[in-house]
Enzyme design. Sequence first.
Site, PDB file in Angstrom:
ATOM      1  N   LYS A 177       0.857  -1.185   0.000  1.00 39.39           N
ATOM      2  CA  LYS A 177       0.000   0.000   0.000  1.00 39.39           C
ATOM      3  C   LYS A 177       0.892   1.234   0.000  1.00 39.39           C
ATOM      4  O   LYS A 177       1.459   1.610   1.030  1.00 39.39           O
ATOM      5  CB  LYS A 177      -0.912   0.040   1.226  1.00 39.39           C
ATOM      6  CG  LYS A 177      -2.021   1.093   1.101  1.00 39.39           C
ATOM      7  CD  LYS A 177      -2.467   1.672   2.420  1.00 39.39           C
ATOM      8  CE  LYS A 177      -1.660   2.865   2.832  1.00 39.39           C
ATOM      9  NZ  LYS A 177      -1.816   4.065   1.970  1.00 39.39           N
ATOM     10  N   GLU A 256       9.955   1.679  10.834  1.00 39.69           N
ATOM     11  CA  GLU A 256      11.004   2.703  10.762  1.00 39.69           C
ATOM     12  C   GLU A 256      10.308   4.051  10.744  1.00 39.69           C
ATOM     13  O   GLU A 256       9.630   4.401   9.782  1.00 39.69           O
ATOM     14  CB  GLU A 256      11.863   2.492   9.515  1.00 39.69           C
ATOM     15  CG  GLU A 256      13.176   3.256   9.575  1.00 39.69           C
ATOM     16  CD  GLU A 256      13.124   4.548   8.786  1.00 39.69           C
ATOM     17  OE1 GLU A 256      13.030   5.622   9.428  1.00 39.69           O
ATOM     18  OE2 GLU A 256      13.156   4.485   7.549  1.00 39.69           O
ATOM     19  N   CYS A 290      13.805  11.170   7.002  1.00 39.90           N
ATOM     20  CA  CYS A 290      13.757  10.802   8.420  1.00 39.90           C
ATOM     21  C   CYS A 290      15.102  10.964   9.104  1.00 39.90           C
ATOM     22  O   CYS A 290      15.177  11.102  10.320  1.00 39.90           O
ATOM     23  CB  CYS A 290      13.249   9.377   8.581  1.00 39.90           C
ATOM     24  SG  CYS A 290      14.283   8.143   7.753  1.00 39.90           S
ATOM     25  N   GLU A 387       9.773  16.626  15.601  1.00 45.74           N
ATOM     26  CA  GLU A 387      10.508  16.479  14.349  1.00 45.74           C
ATOM     27  C   GLU A 387      10.074  17.576  13.381  1.00 45.74           C
ATOM     28  O   GLU A 387       8.881  17.830  13.199  1.00 45.74           O
ATOM     29  CB  GLU A 387      10.221  15.106  13.736  1.00 45.74           C
ATOM     30  CG  GLU A 387      10.974  14.841  12.452  1.00 45.74           C
ATOM     31  CD  GLU A 387      10.677  13.461  11.863  1.00 45.74           C
ATOM     32  OE1 GLU A 387      11.522  12.955  11.112  1.00 45.74           O
ATOM     33  OE2 GLU A 387       9.599  12.910  12.160  1.00 45.74           O
TER      34      GLU A 387
END
Length: 492
Positions: A177, A256, A290, A387
């Site tokens: 997906k 992750e 990331c 973040e």
Amino acid sequence: MGGTTTSRGLVIAGREVPSESGGHAEDRNPWDGSVFAEVAAGTAADVRAAVDAAAEAFPAWAATRPAERRAILNRAADLLAERTKDVIALMAEEVGAVAPWAGFNVMLAADMLREAAAATSQPVGQVLATNSEGVLSIQQRVPKGVVAAISPWNAPVILGVRAVAMPLAVGNTVVLKPSEDAPIACGLLISDVLHEAGLPAGVLNVVTNDRADAGAVVEALIGDERVRMVNFTGSTEVGRRIGVLAATHLKPAVLELGGKNALIVLDDADVDYAVDAAVFGSYMNAGQICMCVDRVIVDHSLADAFTERFAARVRDLPVGDPSAAGTVIGPVISESAAQRVSALIRDAVEHGAELVVGSGEIEVPGTLIRPTVLAGVTKQMRVYYDEIFGPATVIHPVDDVEEAVALANDSAHGLTAGVITENLARGLEVAARLRTGIVHVGDQSIADEPQAPFGGVKNSGYGRFGGQAGAEAFTDTRWVTAQVSGRAHYPI
């Protein structure tokens, strides 16, 4: 940009098909807002059909000779590399990526396919010691079955390939997906090259969806009893929900997730090299990786010189249309993403932070933020812990190594970090004290190699992609014994 709209369906059992509902979802160009593509809006019913195909294909694929799997993955790597120019154009339109980043996506993704190909012929078990007379005892790794893979938009080709390559190499089948923001680059493109390379029907299936249906599609995928494992790359917020859902169904997951990555510049660092590392680590792909540097932690003795040179470099970074030659900072992925990043910067300034470079303001076309540098950030500001995932970073001067390590570890995340020093032993000592899944000494925080274990600790997730760790993550360990001589003895 803004040419003819592409139209794509789902990929189920080796064929491109419409969704059961007949609906479509728009895939928009983040630079000019045009509809770049329309993709089929899959539903729970389409997920069931995709899992049907994957479950049916699994026994034959798991039994396929390693050399056949290796040949398919290597051919797919070659085909992907041949499409580099096309993928650069695709990523500019679909996710606003600049050419160097898109080209790197292709290169690393092709290497991931080749590394997965190599894994097909690696040892899959070992002979164990045993106390039983006449018994051969074996530990064996076997494929899990159907794997659910959920891939993100920011490094779409890299992370789409990573989601499927090792699972396929070790004999699993996959239902993928892809992100609603990059259904082609992190889903359908990967299916195209693998099927062109000879992947059998049903081994990889792709279900795209409308954003409004994402929750139902993911729940249907993870909840299907034939799906035996989940892998997800994306935000910590979504990853937490994925992890809970997988655990509810007693399914392992590799997650992750986000990072709040620090670049530590020690007092013996080469300032110019540290500036180069910080610019790359903070602003590659407009900060939407990331592993990007969210925080530069620099010793007080170098802070003024570092800040001055860093600011000068950042001001000069070319900003604008991602398809234009020389652009370094393109748009962020969407207007909502731009608003989130701008709000973080605004909150910091309102609470007393200094804007060293940039303003955090959103510019036309509504997804562009010029690279920004903040100083004077404190714990009262959201950007201290949140973040950024955009073209901004924070400079934190510190008095010594102890303060640098404590500040780097003062985060709920633990993905990666960098340590800049001229003393290797000192850098390794600092690295040993950082609570992250990855550390790079003498470099910034962004790096990826397909043979290396990749993943984080704390709120950055669990499990590992890549290398031997990845092969083990996507297989089950089975204990097998064989009575090769004599007879077993039973007490009753």
